[in-house]
Design an enzyme around this catalytic site. Structure first.
Site, PDB file in Angstrom:
ATOM      1  CG  HIS A  78     -58.995  55.714  28.612  1.00  0.00           C
ATOM      2  ND1 HIS A  78     -58.397  55.164  29.659  1.00  0.00           N
ATOM      3  CD2 HIS A  78     -60.190  56.511  29.089  1.00  0.00           C
ATOM      4  CE1 HIS A  78     -59.091  55.181  30.617  1.00  0.00           C
ATOM      5  NE2 HIS A  78     -59.925  56.044  30.396  1.00  0.00           N
ATOM      6  CG  ASP A  80     -54.628  54.318  29.477  1.00  0.00           C
ATOM      7  OD1 ASP A  80     -55.702  54.640  28.812  1.00  0.00           O
ATOM      8  OD2 ASP A  80     -53.932  55.202  30.327  1.00  0.00           O
ATOM      9  CG  ASP A 141     -61.334  55.082  33.904  1.00  0.00           C
ATOM     10  OD1 ASP A 141     -61.457  55.232  32.845  1.00  0.00           O
ATOM     11  OD2 ASP A 141     -61.280  56.013  34.856  1.00  0.00           O
ATOM     12  CD  GLU A 175     -58.256  59.527  30.654  1.00  0.00           C
ATOM     13  OE1 GLU A 175     -58.833  60.492  30.982  1.00  0.00           O
ATOM     14  OE2 GLU A 175     -57.915  58.532  31.559  1.00  0.00           O
ATOM     15  CD  GLU A 176     -57.124  56.208  33.830  1.00  0.00           C
ATOM     16  OE1 GLU A 176     -56.913  57.126  34.593  1.00  0.00           O
ATOM     17  OE2 GLU A 176     -58.339  55.538  33.715  1.00  0.00           O
ATOM     18  CG  ASP A 198     -63.130  57.815  30.193  1.00  0.00           C
ATOM     19  OD1 ASP A 198     -62.941  56.948  30.920  1.00  0.00           O
ATOM     20  OD2 ASP A 198     -61.926  58.764  30.141  1.00  0.00           O
ATOM     21  CG  HIS A 380     -58.766  55.546  38.629  1.00  0.00           C
ATOM     22  ND1 HIS A 380     -57.981  56.914  38.452  1.00  0.00           N
ATOM     23  CD2 HIS A 380     -59.351  55.298  37.530  1.00  0.00           C
ATOM     24  CE1 HIS A 380     -58.483  57.287  37.368  1.00  0.00           C
ATOM     25  NE2 HIS A 380     -59.044  56.320  36.662  1.00  0.00           N
TER      26      HIS A 380
END
Ligand SMILES: [Zn+2]
Length: 410
Positions: A78, A80, A141, A175-176, A198, A380
């Site tokens: 992903h 994002d 990520d 995805e997030e 991921d 994150h």
């Protein structure tokens, strides 16, 4: 082995998703990033490069150069990044890290990566680390996954002597915020088996996730003058308090681990007149999730008996299911990834994910999709980092899977 073009994914590319949006992708920033990436995939020579008109996945193919049919491999990540400042990311390179030193992230050295706080750093002695500058996340990520997939494709295009079946790649949005794979198009994608790239540190191989439900609780109170309220007032906040207290107090995220499930109160807003609560409910077993949902219904019934019919109402929806329900019948897809890691002297780490992956949804759509490591640590936030060597190992695992797949029957 990482190419400049794929490493550029970390630089100057804001692609944070937006949970308050209803568009696909959820943010214009993701569209800009996907379009730039699309040009790059065309440039390196992939085929049939396109952005899917409904789900906005950037899809591309590498045709087979074998003279026999093998299962088509799908690779998914992903674009994002998570809910943290991602404007003006300035990745820092720490070459030949010694595994002991404190790394200063910002100029003043107030924000640091300290092995005493983050013991994972000791694993990376002798490696090259990519870190943040302290005020943003890194976006490893899952731009690590994006870079690793693109690098693998570029490597195969540069080395036509390496034999491989058809490979399709899907680089998706959102995805997030948990919606990216909702409209994934398995038929259009055309893979027979797939992996999301991921996961976290080297070795992670995930094929068990939570089963998940979301819950909104609506409480209607009765607000009258407090001086003459006896026997009349229903305080919605008191009812909300009862609701939370009726749930098992030990079954919350801060008191559970491993395969234990939980009820998690995310928000509580209200007045005497009305209150709203929002929960997520998680369990590894489907019947465990059902039992938790039954518990909620029972509490609603009891509170309505106590305070009057219609005081409490709920909206409860299943969000995703433990992908093992699908994977248990497709363990060959897990085994090939295990074998690939073992061939490279990487010990597979197969813990159950206390969360979901895009693969949880895609597996239930009919395409078995476990999750491979992408290499990142401390995802994150400002302490996020990844080592170049970990990213190379991810590329090597994918190349090994491709090699092992050459002996499989379609
Ligand atoms: Zn991710």
């Amino acid at each position: 082995m990482l190419t400049n073009s794929s490493f550029n994914a970390f630089r100057n590319t804001v692609s944070r998703s937006d949970e308050n949006s209803t568009t696909i992708p959820s943010s214009e920033r993701e569209t800009v990033f996907l379009n730039a990436l699309k040009d790059e995939l065309v440039k390196i020579g992939l085929s049939n490069v396109r952005i899917h008109p409904v789900n906005s996945y950037l899809i591309a193919e590498l045709p087979s150069n074998l003279d026999h049919d093998v299962p088509v491999l799908g690779l998914i990540s992903h674009v994002d990044t998570a809910d943290f400042n991602s404007v003006d990311i300035k990745p820092k390179i720490v070459e030949n890290y010694d595994g002991k030193s404190i790394i200063k992230l910002d100029k003043e050295g107030k924000i640091t990566l300290d092995p005493k706080v983050f013991p994972s750093l000791t694993k990376y002695a002798g490696q090259t680390l990519i870190t943040t500058s302290g005020d943003t996340l890194l976006g490893s990520d899952d731009k690590s996954g994006v870079s690793e997939i693109v690098t693998t494709m570029e490597y195969l295009l540069d080395h036509p002597e390496i034999k491989h079946g058809k490979i399709v790649i899907g680089l998706g949005p959102d995805e997030e915020i948990g919606t990216g794979a909702d409209k994934f198009d398995v038929k259009d994608f055309g893979a027979d088996f797939a992996y999301t790239v991921d996961g976290g540190p080297v070795g992670q191989l995930e094929y068990e996730t939570f089963s998940a439900a979301g819950l909104k609780v609506h409480i209607t109170g009765k607000d009258v003058h407090p001086g003459s309220a006896k026997g009349i007032m229903i305080n919605a906040l008191t009812v909300a308090n009862d609701f939370q207290n009726d749930l098992p107090s030990d079954e919350v995220p801060e008191k559970t681990e491993g395969r234990e499930g939980f009820f998690h109160l995310l928000s509580l807003n209200g007045t005497v007149d009305a209150a709203e609560m929002s929960y997520i409910i998680r369990d590894f077993k489907r019947d465990g999730l059902e039992a938790r949902k039954d518990k909620i219904k029972q509490i609603v019934q009891e509170l309505n008996q106590k305070y009057g019919e219609g005081t409490v109402s709920i909206d409860m929806n299943d969000q995703y299911y433990n992908m093992y329900e699908v994977m248990k019948d497709h363990m060959d897809v897990v085994k090939i990834a295990e074998q690939a890691m073992k061939n490279l002297n990487i010990e597979p780490d197969e813990a159950a994910v206390r969360g979901g992956t895009d693969g949880s949804k895609i597996s239930f759509m009919g395409l078995p999709t476990p999750n491979l490591f992408a290499g990142g640590e401390n995802m994150h936030g400002r302490y996020e980092y990844v080592s170049e060597e970990a990213m190379e190992q991810a590329v090597n695992v994918i190349l090994e899977i491709i090699k092992l797949n050459n002996d499989r029957q379609k």
